[in-house]
Design a protein around this motif. Structure first.
Motif, mmCIF file in Angstrom:
data_model
loop_
_atom_site.group_PDB
_atom_site.id
_atom_site.type_symbol
_atom_site.label_atom_id
_atom_site.label_comp_id
_atom_site.label_asym_id
_atom_site.label_seq_id
_atom_site.Cartn_x
_atom_site.Cartn_y
_atom_site.Cartn_z
ATOM 1 N N ALA A 347 0.749 -0.999 0.011
ATOM 2 C CA ALA A 347 -0.082 0.025 0.075
ATOM 3 C C ALA A 347 0.979 1.473 -0.025
ATOM 4 N N CYS A 348 1.939 1.203 0.576
ATOM 5 C CA CYS A 348 2.964 2.100 0.581
ATOM 6 C C CYS A 348 3.327 2.695 -0.697
ATOM 7 N N ILE A 349 3.669 1.676 -1.489
ATOM 8 C CA ILE A 349 4.284 1.846 -2.911
ATOM 9 C C ILE A 349 2.886 2.324 -3.760
ATOM 10 N N ARG A 350 1.888 1.993 -3.607
ATOM 11 C CA ARG A 350 0.563 2.224 -4.456
ATOM 12 C C ARG A 350 0.389 3.712 -4.138
ATOM 13 N N ARG A 351 0.444 4.218 -2.888
ATOM 14 C CA ARG A 351 0.228 5.771 -2.436
ATOM 15 C C ARG A 351 1.281 6.458 -3.258
ATOM 16 N N MET A 352 2.390 6.102 -3.244
ATOM 17 C CA MET A 352 3.588 6.550 -4.084
ATOM 18 C C MET A 352 3.432 6.750 -5.585
ATOM 19 N N ASN A 353 2.591 5.763 -6.136
ATOM 20 C CA ASN A 353 2.184 5.747 -7.524
ATOM 21 C C ASN A 353 1.023 6.417 -7.915
ATOM 22 N N GLU A 354 0.303 6.914 -6.781
ATOM 23 C CA GLU A 354 -0.983 7.691 -7.228
ATOM 24 C C GLU A 354 -0.922 9.031 -7.632
ATOM 25 N N ASP A 355 0.233 9.515 -7.604
ATOM 26 C CA ASP A 355 0.577 10.954 -8.283
ATOM 27 C C ASP A 355 0.929 10.915 -9.646
ATOM 28 N N ALA A 356 0.729 9.812 -10.188
ATOM 29 C CA ALA A 356 1.099 9.597 -11.792
ATOM 30 C C ALA A 356 -0.070 10.153 -12.662
ATOM 31 N N PRO A 357 0.422 10.991 -13.358
ATOM 32 C CA PRO A 357 -0.602 11.611 -14.518
ATOM 33 C C PRO A 357 -1.510 10.430 -15.115
ATOM 34 N N LYS A 358 -2.996 10.710 -15.222
ATOM 35 C CA LYS A 358 -3.727 9.720 -15.891
ATOM 36 C C LYS A 358 -3.276 9.400 -17.110
ATOM 37 N N GLY A 359 -3.142 7.848 -17.396
ATOM 38 C CA GLY A 359 -2.625 7.417 -18.606
ATOM 39 C C GLY A 359 -1.120 7.566 -18.936
ATOM 40 N N GLY A 360 -0.335 8.044 -17.831
ATOM 41 C CA GLY A 360 0.956 8.357 -17.957
ATOM 42 C C GLY A 360 1.586 7.269 -17.377
ATOM 43 N N PRO A 361 3.124 7.048 -17.339
ATOM 44 C CA PRO A 361 3.911 5.923 -16.690
ATOM 45 C C PRO A 361 3.845 6.249 -15.089
ATOM 46 N N LEU A 362 3.552 5.149 -14.334
ATOM 47 C CA LEU A 362 4.004 5.231 -13.049
ATOM 48 C C LEU A 362 5.386 5.594 -12.608
ATOM 49 N N PRO A 363 5.601 6.471 -11.365
ATOM 50 C CA PRO A 363 6.735 6.885 -10.996
ATOM 51 C C PRO A 363 7.805 5.782 -10.638
#
Length: 448
Positions: A347-363
């Motif tokens: 869940a920590c990693i998913r929260r970190m990836n939530e800032d990714a722009p829609k349709g863009g690559p995950l950080p």
């Protein structure tokens, strides 16, 4: 005419000796000194008086007792002994039940449950039992649970495997192996022939199932990005981010981190000893404990985790002297005080990836674009070793607690290479958490 009433039966008081109340037509209520009450039917047959028990009150009420007495009286009128007739009927029902139980015991479900009970004492992890239960309950029992074990064919096995064979390959492989184990167990009991239609060899030779898609490995962050990842995690609050940092630095499985306890950590020898029963595979009797060398970066994480126990902030060099850490408390407890759940680190990693722009690559993703997972950092560590210090591959395998695939070689090699792994893990920690520019690197006292 009947003489008893429901109220009279309920209010019948015990006396010093046993006494009986008559309801007429041979029905009696026997009241005992201890307070127990039971129904009797008294009858004459072939010149002999007999008493037949009809059950205890209040399990058998007045109305039911009268019906039972009436049925028994009708049998007596025909010259039938109701006691013998009842005993014969009960024996016949017991035989029918035993036959039904035997048939049920020899169904796939019955044999599988017997196998699980036989194996359960050797499973040191509750996850193994839960996994067996899930695959059998969800995928096997609905299809073949009630099929007699001696009648299961390849078609039955294929029917159970087909829904998950390509959709969930990992689950399907577990299910196939477990069905095969149940059939082997039945053969050992003499309940079916040794031919096993669920073995992988049989299924492959007969091409009974389509080819499965290639197995995907756990998404792993490229090792070059691990330092940047840990800098972000360091800014997160709670014990789950601390556990995630510790898992990355130690390269052990997340379950071993989530269930770590303070007594396992020796701050004098700078070693974390993980009990064998917590290691993967449930082979505690055959495996030694797994030892992990502690580095400065790991100790920094542990010092932050210690605040949850001691209530005060102390430096890593104070860990050995803090008496509160000698109890059996979890190192990384959840807010409820229990061990963190299996999903907490992810869940920590998913929260970190939530800032990714829609349709863009995950950080934070692997080379295939899948979000990184906690387990994938073990692969990140191994890739770092391969790319930067390939000569230390054997020490890396020991750090990952991988079993040697060569059983003969494994039987003769008893060293866990702890001292060889110390500089390897120190180098990994320094790569993951580089010292600030210009800062003097001072090893924590006692570290080897």
């Amino acid at each position: 005419m009947p003489k008893l009433t429901e109220r009279a039966v309920a209010n019948a008081k015990p006396r010093e000796k046993v006494y009986r109340l008559s309801d007429g037509d041979g029905l009696l209520l026997e009241v005992r000194p201890a307070g127990g009450r039971a129904w009797l039917f008294r009858f004459m047959l072939a010149g002999r008086r007999r008493d037949m028990g009809l059950g205890a009150y209040p399990a058998v009420g007045l109305k039911e007792a009268r019906q039972k007495a009436k049925t028994a009286a009708a049998e007596v009128e025909k010259g039938i002994d109701p006691i013998t007739h009842r005993d014969t009927a009960e024996r016949a029902e017991a035989a029918r039940k035993a036959e039904r139980d035997e048939r049920q015991a020899r169904t796939f479900r019955g044999v599988a449950e017997r196998l699980v009970e036989a194996q359960k004492p050797g499973w040191t992890s509750g996850k193994t039992l839960a996994s067996w239960r899930l695959t059998l309950d969800k995928h096997a029992y609905p299809v073949i649970g009630d099929v007699p074990i001696g009648e299961i064919t390849r078609d039955h096995v294929v029917e159970a495997l087909t829904p998950v064979w390509t959709a969930q390959p990992a689950t399907a492989r577990k299910l196939q192996r477990r069905i095969a184990s149940v059939l082997d167990y039945a053969a050992a009991l003499g309940w079916r022939s040794t031919d096993n239609p669920a073995t992988g060899r049989v299924l492959r030779l007969t091409k009974a199932l389509p080819k499965q898609p290639p197995e995907q490995r756990q998404p792993s962050l490229p090792w070059q990005r691990v330092p940047a990842f840990l800098r972000v995690v360091e800014g997160m609050e709670g014990t789950a981010p601390l556990a995630l940092r510790f898992a990355v630095l130690t390269a052990v499985r997340s379950a071993e981190v989530r269930h770590a306890r303070w007594p396992e950590l020796d701050f004098h020898t700078l070693t974390w000893t993980i009990p064998a029963q917590r290691m993967k595979g449930g082979k505690a009797k055959a495996m030694p404990p797994h030892r992990v060398p502690l580095t400065d970066a790991m100790l920094t994480v542990l010092a932050a985790a210690a605040v949850h126990v001691t209530g005060k902030i102390e430096g890593p060099d104070k860990l050995a002297s803090q008496a509160a850490l000698k109890g059996d408390a979890l190192v990384f407890p959840s807010p409820s005080g229990l061990a963190l759940s299996d999903a907490a680190l992810g869940a920590c990693i998913r929260r970190m990836n939530e800032d990714a722009p829609k349709g863009g690559p995950l950080p934070w993703q692997d080379v295939d674009g899948r979000g990184a997972t906690p387990h994938g950092f073990r692969r990140s560590f191994r890739s770092w070793v391969d790319d930067t210090r390939p000569a230390e591959g054997e020490a890396a395998e020991k750090a990952l607690a991988h079993e040697d695939e060569n059983s003969v070689r494994a039987a003769y090699r008893g060293s866990d290479m702890l001292e060889q792994r110390r500089p390897l893990m120190a180098a990994w920690s320094e790569f993951c958490v580089p010292p600030a520019k210009g800062a003097e690197v001072v090893p924590i006292r006692g570290q080897r």
